[in-house]
Design an enzyme around this catalytic site. Structure first.
Site, short mmCIF file in Angstrom:
data_model
loop_
_atom_site.label_atom_id
_atom_site.label_comp_id
_atom_site.label_asym_id
_atom_site.label_seq_id
_atom_site.Cartn_x
_atom_site.Cartn_y
_atom_site.Cartn_z
N HIS A 1 1.70 4.90 -2.28
CA HIS A 1 0.81 5.85 -3.41
C HIS A 1 1.59 6.43 -4.45
O HIS A 1 2.27 6.96 -3.63
CB HIS A 1 -0.39 6.91 -3.10
N GLU B 1 -10.43 3.56 7.77
CA GLU B 1 -9.35 3.70 7.49
C GLU B 1 -9.75 5.57 8.78
O GLU B 1 -9.38 5.09 10.07
CB GLU B 1 -9.05 5.45 6.31
N ASP C 1 2.15 3.85 2.65
CA ASP C 1 0.96 4.61 2.59
C ASP C 1 1.81 6.46 1.31
O ASP C 1 1.29 6.48 0.19
CB ASP C 1 0.31 5.79 3.34
N HIS D 1 -6.06 -0.09 5.05
CA HIS D 1 -6.43 0.62 6.55
C HIS D 1 -7.04 -0.30 6.73
O HIS D 1 -6.54 -1.08 7.73
CB HIS D 1 -6.89 1.97 6.68
N HIS E 1 0.80 -1.23 0.27
CA HIS E 1 0.24 0.00 -0.04
C HIS E 1 1.08 1.79 -0.22
O HIS E 1 1.36 1.88 1.23
CB HIS E 1 -0.83 0.50 1.27
N HIS F 1 -9.62 1.24 0.19
CA HIS F 1 -9.41 2.25 1.15
C HIS F 1 -11.02 2.22 2.27
O HIS F 1 -11.75 2.87 1.89
CB HIS F 1 -9.52 3.73 1.22
ZN LIG Z 1 -3.74 5.08 0.78
#
Ligand SMILES: [Zn+2]
Length: 360
Positions: free
Chosen positions: A18, A217, A296, A238, A16, A214
């Site tokens: 980005h 979270e 992340d 998450h 995970h 997602h």
């Molecule tokens: Zn994310």
């Protein structure tokens, strides 16, 4: 960043992260200058003061960070390709041997995307070509740095009109780096009210495209429920707030659902406010749940994968054995084809001194 040796200096798997939250500041400055895009600073330190942070911020403040630097990258072919290439380099240096990088192709385009993001002038870079460029960058990175990188294309919760194209791009590029679809963004917008997201996920499932979402979270357990039952998510991004619904948590434990946990991120986004010692991942660990540790958005959180492992060791009681288990689970829950998954597992077992040669 950290000067001490990494707490887990062995091969790792990251699921995970980005791509657009993992760009080198130097690259942002370089393309900002070249393209005459106004940036908040002209040095790495200056830029980091604006785009990264160390204490929790609201979601709106967090999202505003992207608008500082994305105009320097989005819409530029060289920038998109370089970002993907350098991402692989960065992960190889951190000892990651397999990574799944995610991004929204639309947020990097300036053509055939409505609205054109980041206040860019319309240009000629389409979401389709963005995916092709990222694939080229990732592949060049794989060859140069000898690790494996795949990608996940993100739908954005607030932009349902983009989702039909996201799943089509997943299908088009499925044999060329893309392994899954994701849904990111504001969890208060639920997928049930956006049939486009639901349809995109149905099509993904129909075509055998892997699915992560997602969920939970900052949002309630209901968002996770919806991700699993409606979107048929195979992994949860998450998922911390699953613990507020014991029944759902028990069900997901039983299903061996994979949670993509991002400790440092969860502190800075305010997703987990109970302190690291009481972080949901401590419960996941105790219950032998299936989860991974991830960064992340390392640019914005001014971190590396070692930051998350160090937090896990220093404040959450993680041992070397648990780190091994976490990475083996990550490999098992990766979206690689079965044969490649076995190969990856074999590499980890070897590196961790856990001989499994008879099984493979
Ligand atoms: Zn994310």
């Amino acid at each position: 960043m950290e000067s001490a040796p990494p707490v887990f200096d062995k091969p790792k798997v990251e699921l995970h992260v980005h791509l657009d939250g993992a760009i080198k500041p130097e690259t942002i400055l370089n393309f900002g200058k070249k393209r005459k895009v106004c940036l908040p600073a002209d040095t790495v330190e200056g830029l980091l003061q604006h785009v990264s942070y160390k204490e929790p911020l609201s979601l709106t403040e967090f999202l505003a960070k992207f608008s500082h630097y994305m105009p320097a990258i989005a819409g530029d072919r060289d920038a998109v390709k370089r970002m993907a290439y350098e991402f692989v380099e960065m992960k190889a240096k951190e000892g990651v041997i397999y990574v799944e990088a995610r991004y929204s192709p639309h947020l990097l385009a300036n053509c055939k995307v409505c609205p054109v993001p980041w206040g860019q002038e319309p240009g000629d870079l389409t979401p389709d070509e963005v995916v092709s460029l990222v694939n080229q960058g990732l592949k060049a990175g794989e060859e140069a740095f000898n690790i494996k990188a795949r990608s996940i294309l993100c739908c954005m919760r607030h932009m349902p009109s983009w989702s039909p194209e996201v799943v089509e791009l997943c299908k088009k590029y499925r044999n060329d780096s893309v392994v899954a679809i994701d849904l990111a963004g504001d969890e208060s917008i639920n997928a049930e009210t956006c049939p486009e997201h639901r349809k995109a996920y149905e099509e993904a499932e129909r075509c055998g495209i892997h699915r992560t979402v997602h969920a939970g979270e900052v949002g309630p357990p209901q968002v996770i429920k919806e991700a699993v039952s409606i979107l048929k998510a195979e992994r949860i991004g998450h998922g911390y707030h699953v613990l507020e619904d014991e029944g759902l948590y028990m069900q997901l434990l039983k299903q061996n659902m994979h949670f993509e946990v991002c400790p440092w991120s969860s502190y800075l986004t305010g997703a987990c406010q109970s302190g690291f010692a009481n972080h949901p991942v401590v419960r996941f660990k105790k219950d032998g749940a299936n989860y991974s540790l991830n960064t992340d958005d390392p640019l914005i959180f001014n971190s590396t994968i070692h930051t998350d492992y160090k937090i896990a060791k220093d404040f959450m009681g993680f041992t070397e054995e648990e780190f091994k288990r976490v990475n083996i689970n990550a490999a098992k829950s990766s979206f690689l084809p079965e044969e490649e998954k076995k190969e990856l597992l074999y590499k980890l077992y070897g590196a961790y001194g856990m001989v499994k040669s008879t099984e493979f």
